[in-house]
Design a protein around this motif. Sequence first.
Motif, PDB file in Angstrom:
ATOM      1  N   LEU A   1     -24.961  -6.401  -2.617  1.00  0.00           N
ATOM      2  CA  LEU A   1     -26.420  -6.316  -2.743  1.00  0.00           C
ATOM      3  C   LEU A   1     -26.837  -5.119  -3.589  1.00  0.00           C
ATOM      4  O   LEU A   1     -27.755  -5.220  -4.416  1.00  0.00           O
ATOM      5  CB  LEU A   1     -27.068  -6.259  -1.364  1.00  0.00           C
ATOM      6  CG  LEU A   1     -26.942  -7.543  -0.536  1.00  0.00           C
ATOM      7  CD1 LEU A   1     -27.504  -7.323   0.862  1.00  0.00           C
ATOM      8  CD2 LEU A   1     -27.627  -8.714  -1.215  1.00  0.00           C
TER       9      LEU A   1
ATOM     10  N   TRP B   1     -30.619  -4.668  -4.759  1.00  0.00           N
ATOM     11  CA  TRP B   1     -31.195  -4.647  -3.418  1.00  0.00           C
ATOM     12  C   TRP B   1     -31.111  -3.223  -2.878  1.00  0.00           C
ATOM     13  O   TRP B   1     -30.162  -2.501  -3.155  1.00  0.00           O
ATOM     14  CB  TRP B   1     -30.445  -5.584  -2.485  1.00  0.00           C
ATOM     15  CG  TRP B   1     -30.639  -7.033  -2.778  1.00  0.00           C
ATOM     16  CD1 TRP B   1     -30.128  -7.739  -3.827  1.00  0.00           C
ATOM     17  CD2 TRP B   1     -31.397  -7.966  -2.008  1.00  0.00           C
ATOM     18  NE1 TRP B   1     -30.520  -9.057  -3.755  1.00  0.00           N
ATOM     19  CE2 TRP B   1     -31.304  -9.223  -2.644  1.00  0.00           C
ATOM     20  CE3 TRP B   1     -32.145  -7.867  -0.843  1.00  0.00           C
ATOM     21  CZ2 TRP B   1     -31.926 -10.358  -2.147  1.00  0.00           C
ATOM     22  CZ3 TRP B   1     -32.763  -9.001  -0.344  1.00  0.00           C
ATOM     23  CH2 TRP B   1     -32.655 -10.230  -0.997  1.00  0.00           C
TER      24      TRP B   1
ATOM     25  N   GLU C   1     -33.942  -4.816   1.048  1.00  0.00           N
ATOM     26  CA  GLU C   1     -35.120  -5.286   0.321  1.00  0.00           C
ATOM     27  C   GLU C   1     -34.693  -5.637  -1.098  1.00  0.00           C
ATOM     28  O   GLU C   1     -34.045  -4.841  -1.771  1.00  0.00           O
ATOM     29  CB  GLU C   1     -36.164  -4.171   0.299  1.00  0.00           C
ATOM     30  CG  GLU C   1     -37.512  -4.598  -0.199  1.00  0.00           C
ATOM     31  CD  GLU C   1     -38.523  -3.485  -0.055  1.00  0.00           C
ATOM     32  OE1 GLU C   1     -38.731  -2.767  -1.062  1.00  0.00           O
ATOM     33  OE2 GLU C   1     -39.071  -3.326   1.045  1.00  0.00           O
ATOM     34  N   GLY C   2     -35.044  -6.842  -1.512  1.00  0.00           N
ATOM     35  CA  GLY C   2     -34.585  -7.334  -2.795  1.00  0.00           C
ATOM     36  C   GLY C   2     -35.705  -7.655  -3.755  1.00  0.00           C
ATOM     37  O   GLY C   2     -36.762  -7.027  -3.720  1.00  0.00           O
TER      38      GLY C   2
END
Length: 83
Positions: A24, A29, A43-44
């Motif tokens: 990620l 992310w 959180e992306g």
Amino acid sequence: MMGMERWVDPRVQQVKVADVQRYLSKRGWKNKPFPRPELLVFEGPRDDYGKPIVQVLPSAEDYADYRQRLIELITALAVIEGR
């Protein structure tokens, strides 16, 4: 009657928390602070409404729901990444 079971690649058993964090992170992310240490919050990219997409994963492989949450995360990432 057909079951609702779906095939899941057995390699998912080998995926560790550190692998997910690395994957990620390389894709932009961010690991967000969260008051419960047993959960990791990422959180992306933004969704269609401009809000960041949030994904949650248990912070250790030995939590009872780790594999199920990992499968859900992988499934969500496949949609987000268009795979």
